[in-house]
Motif scaffolding. Structure first.
Motif, PDB file in Angstrom:
ATOM      1  N   VAL A 149      25.678  19.789  34.363  1.00 52.33           N
ATOM      2  CA  VAL A 149      26.590  19.824  33.218  1.00 52.33           C
ATOM      3  C   VAL A 149      26.609  21.211  32.590  1.00 52.33           C
ATOM      4  CG1 VAL A 149      26.848  19.010  30.825  1.00 52.33           C
ATOM      5  CG2 VAL A 149      26.469  17.363  32.686  1.00 52.33           C
ATOM      6  N   ASP A 150      25.439  21.826  32.540  1.00 58.64           N
ATOM      7  CA  ASP A 150      25.337  23.124  31.892  1.00 58.64           C
ATOM      8  C   ASP A 150      26.145  24.200  32.616  1.00 58.64           C
ATOM      9  OD1 ASP A 150      24.080  24.235  29.530  1.00 58.64           O
ATOM     10  OD2 ASP A 150      22.960  25.554  30.873  1.00 58.64           O
ATOM     11  N   VAL A 151      26.484  23.931  33.875  1.00 60.33           N
ATOM     12  CA  VAL A 151      27.350  24.871  34.607  1.00 60.33           C
ATOM     13  C   VAL A 151      28.648  25.094  33.833  1.00 60.33           C
ATOM     14  CG1 VAL A 151      28.743  25.206  36.689  1.00 60.33           C
ATOM     15  CG2 VAL A 151      26.400  24.346  36.889  1.00 60.33           C
ATOM     16  N   ALA A 152      29.174  24.022  33.257  1.00 56.05           N
ATOM     17  CA  ALA A 152      30.433  24.134  32.510  1.00 56.05           C
ATOM     18  C   ALA A 152      30.279  25.009  31.278  1.00 56.05           C
ATOM     19  CB  ALA A 152      30.940  22.750  32.106  1.00 56.05           C
ATOM     20  N   ARG A 153      29.050  25.142  30.770  1.00 51.17           N
ATOM     21  CA  ARG A 153      28.820  26.006  29.601  1.00 51.17           C
ATOM     22  C   ARG A 153      28.753  27.469  30.005  1.00 51.17           C
ATOM     23  NH1 ARG A 153      24.408  28.451  27.299  1.00 51.17           N
ATOM     24  NH2 ARG A 153      23.098  27.554  28.923  1.00 51.17           N
ATOM     25  N   TRP A 154      27.956  27.776  31.072  1.00 50.66           N
ATOM     26  CA  TRP A 154      27.733  29.199  31.365  1.00 50.66           C
ATOM     27  C   TRP A 154      28.711  29.783  32.368  1.00 50.66           C
ATOM     28  CZ3 TRP A 154      26.867  29.881  36.473  1.00 50.66           C
ATOM     29  CH2 TRP A 154      26.148  28.909  37.193  1.00 50.66           C
ATOM     30  N   ALA A 168      24.818  24.879  46.417  1.00 48.67           N
ATOM     31  CA  ALA A 168      23.649  24.896  47.302  1.00 48.67           C
ATOM     32  C   ALA A 168      22.368  25.136  46.508  1.00 48.67           C
ATOM     33  CB  ALA A 168      23.822  25.980  48.369  1.00 48.67           C
ATOM     34  N   THR A 169      22.435  26.067  45.551  1.00 45.20           N
ATOM     35  CA  THR A 169      21.278  26.357  44.707  1.00 45.20           C
ATOM     36  C   THR A 169      20.830  25.111  43.955  1.00 45.20           C
ATOM     37  OG1 THR A 169      21.935  28.653  44.392  1.00 45.20           O
ATOM     38  CG2 THR A 169      20.471  27.703  42.732  1.00 45.20           C
ATOM     39  N   ASN A 170      21.780  24.442  43.326  1.00 44.36           N
ATOM     40  CA  ASN A 170      21.420  23.285  42.508  1.00 44.36           C
ATOM     41  C   ASN A 170      20.935  22.117  43.360  1.00 44.36           C
ATOM     42  OD1 ASN A 170      21.924  24.705  40.223  1.00 44.36           O
ATOM     43  ND2 ASN A 170      23.883  23.722  39.744  1.00 44.36           N
ATOM     44  N   ALA A 171      21.475  21.977  44.558  1.00 42.62           N
ATOM     45  CA  ALA A 171      20.988  20.925  45.465  1.00 42.62           C
ATOM     46  C   ALA A 171      19.535  21.203  45.849  1.00 42.62           C
ATOM     47  CB  ALA A 171      21.877  20.834  46.704  1.00 42.62           C
ATOM     48  N   ALA A 172      19.246  22.464  46.155  1.00 37.09           N
ATOM     49  CA  ALA A 172      17.875  22.830  46.545  1.00 37.09           C
ATOM     50  C   ALA A 172      16.912  22.629  45.375  1.00 37.09           C
ATOM     51  CB  ALA A 172      17.829  24.285  47.021  1.00 37.09           C
ATOM     52  N   LEU A 173      17.330  23.031  44.182  1.00 38.69           N
ATOM     53  CA  LEU A 173      16.475  22.849  42.999  1.00 38.69           C
ATOM     54  C   LEU A 173      16.187  21.370  42.764  1.00 38.69           C
ATOM     55  CD1 LEU A 173      18.116  25.436  40.547  1.00 38.69           C
ATOM     56  CD2 LEU A 173      15.786  25.557  41.488  1.00 38.69           C
TER      57      LEU A 173
ATOM     58  N   ASP B 139      18.243  32.284  39.263  1.00 34.72           N
ATOM     59  CA  ASP B 139      18.800  30.933  39.360  1.00 34.72           C
ATOM     60  C   ASP B 139      17.857  29.905  38.740  1.00 34.72           C
ATOM     61  OD1 ASP B 139      20.829  32.068  40.745  1.00 34.72           O
ATOM     62  OD2 ASP B 139      20.229  31.293  42.710  1.00 34.72           O
ATOM     63  N   THR B 140      16.570  30.069  39.019  1.00 35.68           N
ATOM     64  CA  THR B 140      15.594  29.098  38.520  1.00 35.68           C
ATOM     65  C   THR B 140      15.460  29.183  37.004  1.00 35.68           C
ATOM     66  OG1 THR B 140      14.412  29.309  40.621  1.00 35.68           O
ATOM     67  CG2 THR B 140      13.253  28.219  38.812  1.00 35.68           C
ATOM     68  N   ALA B 141      15.470  30.403  36.467  1.00 36.80           N
ATOM     69  CA  ALA B 141      15.409  30.571  35.014  1.00 36.80           C
ATOM     70  C   ALA B 141      16.612  29.909  34.356  1.00 36.80           C
ATOM     71  CB  ALA B 141      15.353  32.056  34.661  1.00 36.80           C
ATOM     72  N   LEU B 142      17.778  30.074  34.987  1.00 38.14           N
ATOM     73  CA  LEU B 142      18.986  29.462  34.426  1.00 38.14           C
ATOM     74  C   LEU B 142      18.870  27.941  34.420  1.00 38.14           C
ATOM     75  CD1 LEU B 142      21.791  29.645  33.299  1.00 38.14           C
ATOM     76  CD2 LEU B 142      22.674  30.069  35.595  1.00 38.14           C
ATOM     77  N   ALA B 143      18.353  27.375  35.499  1.00 39.01           N
ATOM     78  CA  ALA B 143      18.203  25.921  35.577  1.00 39.01           C
ATOM     79  C   ALA B 143      17.211  25.412  34.533  1.00 39.01           C
ATOM     80  CB  ALA B 143      17.757  25.506  36.978  1.00 39.01           C
ATOM     81  N   LEU B 144      16.119  26.139  34.353  1.00 43.67           N
ATOM     82  CA  LEU B 144      15.125  25.734  33.356  1.00 43.67           C
ATOM     83  C   LEU B 144      15.719  25.798  31.953  1.00 43.67           C
ATOM     84  CD1 LEU B 144      11.970  27.567  34.779  1.00 43.67           C
ATOM     85  CD2 LEU B 144      12.397  25.097  34.731  1.00 43.67           C
ATOM     86  N   VAL B 149      18.430  23.753  26.922  1.00 45.21           N
ATOM     87  CA  VAL B 149      19.638  23.897  26.101  1.00 45.21           C
ATOM     88  C   VAL B 149      20.398  22.579  26.013  1.00 45.21           C
ATOM     89  CG1 VAL B 149      21.953  24.921  26.098  1.00 45.21           C
ATOM     90  CG2 VAL B 149      19.942  26.369  26.477  1.00 45.21           C
ATOM     91  N   ASP B 150      20.418  21.870  27.129  1.00 41.96           N
ATOM     92  CA  ASP B 150      21.163  20.617  27.169  1.00 41.96           C
ATOM     93  C   ASP B 150      20.600  19.567  26.207  1.00 41.96           C
ATOM     94  OD1 ASP B 150      23.536  19.602  28.505  1.00 41.96           O
ATOM     95  OD2 ASP B 150      22.226  18.058  29.362  1.00 41.96           O
TER      96      ASP B 150
END
Lengths: 184, 184
Positions: A149-154, A168-173, B139-144, B149-150
């Motif tokens: 969801v946060d993708v829509a913010r940043w 791909a990044t988010n799937a791996a995470l 990428d990982t920092a952004l996900a964290l 933030v969410d």
DNA sequence: AGTCAGACTAAGCAAGCGCTTAGTTACCGA
DNA sequence: TCGGTAACTAAGCGCTTGCTTAGTCTGACT
């Protein structure tokens, strides 16, 4: 509706005037009201169809995966890509729905609950068959959805990363977060 | 400022009227303008002080941890708790800053970049000393940060989970995401 | 007692808002 | 050729908006 999505995503529902929407669609201010009874009705139509297509996407991602790990990777990859490619609709879906009337809000909240369930259920299936390790499937589902969801913010079109890379990044995470890195 | 934070968090900057803020503070509509020159100036003061206290919190979380794993857990726990306990300020900080004037927006964007760096740097230190395993620290920092933030988006005071529980959950998820579950 | 700065309000202004009304145009089937 | 329907606009209405103005009140300092 496209002009409204653009404006709502860019400035928010209340900062958008009906004149913005009209001129964005190449109409006079009154032209909008031929098709929609009010500005809120326009938001509702956008929000509902956006939620419906998101839910369809999630269910398709589950249907197309043979195992929970594949299904979760599909969900994260495709839903992230959707947030990038349809980022204006995604912003309206994720951040403007609380400006709906109570009745309309309740209707999209029901769709949002179903979306949550799809993610939570795939985690539960992965835990049940031993591929996933999570402390609490509700908390973990929320964190996974937060990442998407946060993708829509940043996200902004000026960013160089492609939808496929972000997906791909988010799937791996996600697989890492549920302890299934070695698979999928 | 408290009344403004409440209103901005609840309805958004543009849906909030100066009369809402005034009556929330027990003042007449004109009373607000004794202290602030404009509604935007009020948002800027709120946003800047919110960003500054968030940045201070993040730096304190780093300073109080002996290892990258402790530091990351501190960051996730304390910053998540802050998003819950100060959720009105957090919402303004995370979701209203793009309604600032270009000059004011640039000022808070600089603070936001520093916040990103704090998280990215702790990941890099953890990778360097072998405690963390990540594909890409950006990428990982952004996900964290997305997970934290969410919180400001989905949290509501009606929710039963305590700040401490949410902080602990997010700290645990973060350590798992960087492959350091067994430590912290 | 007198002065003055600062916090505050009653009243209201100009502009912009969502939306309506009355009328025009384009097009389609009979 | 005509009647009907749907898409559209010019003009504008009533209201709310952010903010201002002119003036009142309180309290601290001399």
């Amino acid at each position: 509706m496209q002009a409204a999505a653009h404006a709502f995503a860019d400035k928010g529902f209340h900062a958008t005037t009906t004149r913005d929407i009209a001129s964005g669609a190449g109409l006079s201010p009154a032209g909008v009201y031929v098709h929609f009874g009010s500005k809120e009705e326009l938001l509702f139509n956008l929000s509902r169809s956006g939620h419906e297509s998101a839910l369809r996407l999630l269910r398709g991602a589950i249907a197309d995966g043979p195992t929970p790990a594949h299904q979760l990777a599909n969900v994260m990859r495709r839903f992230s890509e959707w947030h990038v490619e349809q980022y204006q609709v995604a912003r309206v879906v994720q951040y403007e729905h609380h400006h709906l009337t109570p009745e309309h809000h309740a209707e999209v909240l029901a769709l949002r609950k179903e979306m949550d369930s799809v993610v939570r259920d795939v985690l539960d299936r992965g835990v049940a068959d031993g591929t996933f390790t999570v402390d609490d499937s509700g908390d973990t589902a929320l964190a996974l959805l937060s990442i998407v969801v946060d993708v829509a913010r940043w996200y902004s079109p000026t960013i160089r990363r492609t939808p496929a890379e972000i997906g791909a990044t988010n799937a791996a995470l996600a697989l890492r977060l549920v302890g299934a890195t070695h698979r999928a």
